[in-house]
Design an enzyme around this catalytic site. Structure first.
Site, mmCIF file in Angstrom:
data_model
loop_
_atom_site.group_PDB
_atom_site.id
_atom_site.type_symbol
_atom_site.label_atom_id
_atom_site.label_comp_id
_atom_site.label_asym_id
_atom_site.label_seq_id
_atom_site.Cartn_x
_atom_site.Cartn_y
_atom_site.Cartn_z
ATOM 1 N N LYS A 209 0.661 -1.327 0.090
ATOM 2 C CA LYS A 209 -0.054 -0.234 -0.146
ATOM 3 C C LYS A 209 0.896 1.263 -0.038
ATOM 4 O O LYS A 209 1.426 1.771 1.626
ATOM 5 C CB LYS A 209 -1.260 -0.399 1.329
ATOM 6 C CG LYS A 209 -2.076 0.477 1.649
ATOM 7 C CD LYS A 209 -2.976 0.909 2.442
ATOM 8 C CE LYS A 209 -3.829 1.998 2.567
ATOM 9 N NZ LYS A 209 -4.851 2.081 2.179
ATOM 10 N N ALA A 210 0.995 1.816 -1.790
ATOM 11 C CA ALA A 210 2.309 2.275 -0.875
ATOM 12 C C ALA A 210 1.772 3.958 -1.775
ATOM 13 O O ALA A 210 1.081 4.223 -2.514
ATOM 14 C CB ALA A 210 2.943 1.933 -2.354
#
Ligand code: PPE
Length: 304
Positions: free
Chosen positions: A158-159
């Site tokens: 989850k960037a």
């Protein structure tokens, strides 16, 4: 968001909210390599409880691992810190945002050995897509943008940088009078919303895209477990937009979105044009679970 009373956990210490600042030459601010989580604490009869905290904490650490960011805080420290920010800010419910980022010692794509920082903030955050959306469903537009290719964006992480795609999709939907975007994958099959996973219901069965191009959502996982416990079949498959147009029910899932029904996609009414019966059943169970009213799922709650 920058000016409010309260405390933020930053690099191992609880500090004043307004003092939680970073330098403008912070690497992540320039290149988007940072990882984060969205976690919710809910009010229960036994005090605030955080929904699936272990899974969120594990995902945060895995996101950092994928980008070889050596987080200087371990699982237990991050678990405790997320509970602490709920306690210290006297929240009986709220949204928790852990963030891990690359510091400011060096800039440049090739920069290495920058300090890896972590912060955790929490604040009250109501219905992400509106109370009306939760009850009656929302209007969604298929995005003109495309969701991640597996070898362009490593979607088990989850960037932060991936959310440019989300913002572009969401902005386009809102600008055209819709409530949210549905984003297709590089082959044109349904992937997810700008900040949510997605399900459709057809003939009493649930369908959801596989995880090739979308986030491995914790709410998605919870819905699959609850649906199967209800005796419903859940099938992961490639979903086309016209399967979506002609399904009986549809809904988004996410920590912020919770379970939000979709009543229209691209001006095609979904089912009866409101929250469907299976969606309502899942949503009602979900809200009982997070309120601590369902012993069967008690291990999904971490009391603060
Ligand atoms: C792209 C995306 N897909 C699926 C999900 C659902 O995952 P989970 O929360 O584990 O069920 C989320 C969470 N989106 C977070 C960020 C929202 C924001 O606006 O920021 C969230 O829901 O907290 C996504 O960002």
């Amino acid at each position: 968001m920058h000016s409010r009373d309260g405390k933020i956990w930053m690099d191992g210490k609880l500090i004043e909210w307004r003092d939680a600042n970073i330098h403008v030459l912070t690497h992540s601010l320039h290149y988007g390599m940072a990882v984060f989580e969205g976690v919710r604490a809910y009010k229960t009869d036994k005090g605030p409880a955080i929904f699936r905290l272990p899974e969120h904490t594990r995902r945060l650490l895995n996101s950092a691992k994928i980008f070889q960011m050596k987080v200087p805080y371990d699982y237990d420290t991050l678990m405790e810190a997320q509970k602490e920010v709920i306690r210290v800010n006297n929240l009986d419910s709220g949204y928790i945002r852990p963030l891990v980022w690359v510091g400011s010692e060096r800039l440049g794509i090739a920069a290495k050995d920058n300090t890896i920082h972590a912060m955790i903030a929490a604040w009250p955050w109501g219905a992400y897509l509106g109370e009306d959306g939760l009850n009656k469903g929302i209007r969604v537009k298929t995005s003109s943008f495309t969701r991640h290719h597996v070898n362009v964006s490593l979607v088990r992480a989850k960037a932060s940088g991936y959310y440019i795609n989300s913002i572009l999709s969401n902005q386009e939907a809102l600008a055209n009078g819709y409530d949210e975007a549905l984003v297709l994958d590089t082959d044109g099959f349904v992937s997810e919303g700008s900040g949510e996973n997605v399900f459709i219901v057809r003939n009493g069965k649930l369908y959801t895209p596989d995880l090739a191009s979308c986030l491995d959502g914790i709410t998605r996982d919870s819905v699959i477990v609850m649906a199967e416990d209800m005796g419903l079949k859940v099938i992961e498959k490639r979903i086309t937009r016209d399967e979506f147009y002609t399904c009986d029910e549809a809904f988004f899932t996410g920590t912020a979105a919770e379970i939000t029904p979709i009543r229209e996609l691209d001006n095609r009414v979904i089912g009866a044009g409101t929250r469907g019966p299976i969606t309502e059943k899942l949503q009602s169970l979900f809200f009982d679970v997070v309120a601590g009213k369902t012993p069967k799922y008690a291990d999904w709650l971490t009391y603060v």
